[in-house]
Design an enzyme around this catalytic site. Structure first.
Site: not given
Ligand code: GCV
Length: 696
Positions: A288, A361, A389
């Site tokens: 990332e 993820d 998340e």
């Protein structure tokens, strides 16, 4: 009649004063008279636990908890008498602690023994847990030892006090005030972690600011380390791979460069001079947009080994993350395996590869990451996400023990049947110099620590499973509910049931049958399955994951597709590859399934999808009904707060169901079965409005 009176009495005796949740599971509420009398007969005095700071903590914690629960002072006694509680250091004990009822002349006493005071502390919390749950402590013979050596929270906390993916306020660490001004919360944090066996904390975000390695910040970190030490908690730091350049002014951060290597060695020396028990580094590299060894044509092993060498003299470790993927990969789910497998066996012995539970993820459901079991010559550790998340932030109830268990208990078949991930990572299948497990924390400076009162259970269950992955989700939920609310079974049983169903409910109303990543890409809260931004990274777009078209739905990862199935050991690879044997809860993860494919229920895929979304919504509604009956068991504040959150959850579950079904219907071109609630949203409108981040 008698029962009714008992109930009324019990309700009246429940303290209904306001609670903000800050006491977590360490409330030590007064016990019913009978239970308390019994405990006072078993423990009437306590022998000093030693002379260390941890010993003081043990004495203070036990005495104050005992006095709160029993409304009776506990005397100190220098000698062991009948009904003493004794803390004994016994260096012959290899690991963990014993809690035993031992005989003495005319009676018995309770002994907690261990080879060191931190294990005594854990034993003390175990005994207090039994008492909070009103268990019988008359004849104890317990031996407990942790399965993983290092049980670590990862904080994604930034230097400015914000928290990446944090939904419970701002960071607990006040970097501006440290090291001078100390928040009382630092000790409370350490105490809560110690009570569940967590023994490490990575203080800062894996997207690491190089400044954390500056002398100024190491001094701040050292202060926190001093506070946490007597509670058995070591600090670790996430490091930015280009720190030698960004902080040290070097012209390169190439891991094979002599000056760079020396820079890390000097830095390690500086850190250990201030924090002698510093745990080590956590590294996110070449992921990332973060820098890493590949920027210099080197491998992950080159990078990790350079850091490992710097930490080795001090017994520090490197936790090197395997969370890597790039925009051009045709299947992101394969990438960690592709990058790391060729490096198996090349890492120094104080390196451990930190692998997220799933290959993508932290989705509501993923198969396990195929690196587990495959990398046999390198220690691996699990990374779970405690912060939600992808499971509704701190607005939605999702008790995560079932998700963690699903992964820990998953069979990799790497050494034949029974090669579970727990066994792969605890060192029992492949020898590992280091064993560890990490959870991305859901804590913040909100009064109740985790935003949602019921999300405290996720912090709690992570700690408990890190200690013992064999515990069941139900056992842990039961413990937590009894300590955090009440032991009344009219409360514990239905709410436990609700917790146990909650993760599956979220899966169903967000991404059933193995779907993944349908989220609003900016914040990961609401649904945006239609999203396709021209020019944006394709692997950040939902369409990359669901691959819907007029034929069907799902990502073909079979041998004729991306072939991700072949990263698993047989028979799993064959089971996943065959649509008829692939577990249906992962079918769309591994297969592009025809809309009219017959599922086990005999419904078509399209109909089944509709039913699954409806199941999720129904469950959320059911949770509201269950909770509505729980008012008598707790203070108004916590009751109403959770009630409000469950309402949001139901509204948003309907939003998810409508958005996904209406969107997928544009491809399936089939009617929504009549038993399924009609959508209350309009697809055009949904598509035209950006989903709002409810906790910016
Ligand atoms: C800390 C996901 C999250 C990022 C996180 C990253 C990681 O992509 O959305 O916020 O960054 O995982 O685990 O490194």
């Amino acid at each position: 009649m008698k029962n009714t009176l008992v109930c009324i009495f019990l309700f009246l005796s429940i303290p209904l004063f306001a609670e903000d949740g800050s006491r977590l599971w360490l409330r030590y509420e007064p016990l019913p008279e009978l239970v308390s009398e019994n405990y006072q007969q078993i423990i009437s005095n306590i022998c000093p636990a030693g002379s260390t700071e941890t010993a003081r903590i043990i004495e203070q914690e036990f005495v104050s908890a005992f006095e709160n629960m029993n409304r009776r002072n506990l005397k100190f006694s220098k000698i062991i008498t009948t009904n003493s509680l004794v803390f004994e250091i016994d260096t012959t004990i290899q690991s963990g602690y014993f809690i035993q009822t031992k005989k003495i002349k005319k009676g018995t006493y309770t002994s907690i023994s261990a080879s060191n005071d931190i294990d005594l502390l854990y034993g003390m919390y175990h005994l207090l847990r039994l008492m909070q749950m009103q268990e019988d402590i008359t004849h104890l013979d317990i031996h407990e030892k942790p399965v993983y050596d290092r049980r670590i929270l990862n904080h994604w906390d930034n230097i400015d006090g914000s928290i990446e993916r944090g939904y419970a306020g701002r960071s607990l660490w006040d970097w501006d005030d440290l090291p001078g001004k100390i928040s009382p919360r630092y000790t409370e944090y350490a105490r809560a972690n110690a009570s569940i066996g967590i023994n490490g904390t990575v203080l800062n975000n894996v997207n690491a600011n190089p400044l954390f390695l500056s002398k100024e910040y190491v001094l701040k970190t050292a202060k926190l380390a001093d506070i946490f030490r007597p509670w058995g908690i070591r600090v670790y730091l996430s490091v930015n791979f280009s720190s030698p350049t960004a902080l040290g002014g070097l012209s390169t951060s190439d891991p094979l460069n002599v000056e760079v290597r020396q820079w890390w060695k000097d830095k390690a020396k500086e850190i250990y001079a201030l924090i002698p028990d510093f745990g080590g580094f956590l590294v996110k590299a070449n992921s990332e947009g973060l820098p890493g060894p590949q920027d210099f044509g080197r491998t992950h092993a080159d990078g990790a080994n350079m850091l490992a060498e710097a930490l080795e003299p001090y017994k520090g470790i490197v936790m090197w993350r395997a969370f890597v993927y790039n925009a051009t990969s045709p299947d992101r789910a394969k990438q960690a395996y592709e990058e790391f497998m060729p490096l198996d066996g090349q890492f120094h012995k104080n390196v451990i590869i930190q692998v997220k539970n799933g290959p993508i993820d932290f989705q509501p459901r993923e198969p396990f990451n195929p690196l587990f079991g495959a990398m046999q010559k390198t220690p691996l550790m699990l990374e779970f996400q405690i912060t939600q998340e992808y499971l509704g932030f701190s607005l939605q109830l999702a008790y995560l023990a079932p998700l963690y268990k699903e992964c820990l208990d998953a069979d990799t078949y790497s050494k034949g049947e029974g090669s579970t991930i727990a066994k792969v990572t605890d060192g029992s299948l492949f020898s590992q110099a280091v064993t560890a497990i990490a959870g991305v924390a859901n804590t913040g400076n909100d009064a109740n620590w985790t935003g949602h009162h019921l999300a405290q259970a996720n912090w709690y269950c992570f700690g408990r499973l890190a200690w013992n992955p064999d515990l069941t989700s139900g056992q842990i939920a039961g413990e937590w509910l009894k300590m955090t609310f009440t032991t009344e079974s009219a409360f514990v049983e239905p709410v436990k049931e609700m917790l146990l169903e909650s993760r599956e409910a979220v899966v169903n109303y967000m991404m059933p049958l193995g779907l993944a990543h349908l989220f609003a890409w900016e914040h990961h809260y609401g649904p945006e399955p239609w999203l396709a931004i021209p020019g944006a990274r394709p692997d950040w777009m939902p369409s990359y994951y669901h691959k819907t078209d007029s034929i069907g739905l799902g990502f073909d990862r079979t041998v004729s597709g991306s072939d991700a199935v072949s990263e698993y050991f047989p028979p799993l690879s064959t089971i996943y590859n065959d649509i008829t044997t692939c577990p249906e809860n992962l079918i769309l993860w591994f297969h592009h399934v025809h809309w009219n494919y017959r599922m086990h229920s005999n419904r078509t895929l399209w109909d089944e999808l509709c039913y699954k979304y409806q199941d999720g919504v129904d469950a959320a509604r059911k949770f509201q009904k269950v909770w509505d009956k729980m008012a008598p068991f707790m203070d108004k504040e916590r009751f109403e707060d959770v009630q409000g959150k469950l309402k949001i959850q139901t509204t948003d579950a309907v939003w998810w169901k409508d958005a996904c079904l209406l969107y997928f219907q544009t491809e399936s071109r089939q009617p929504i079965p009549y038993e399924i609630e009609r959508p209350v949203h309009d697809l055009k409108k949904l598509k035209s409005e950006k989903p709002v981040n409810p906790i910016p």
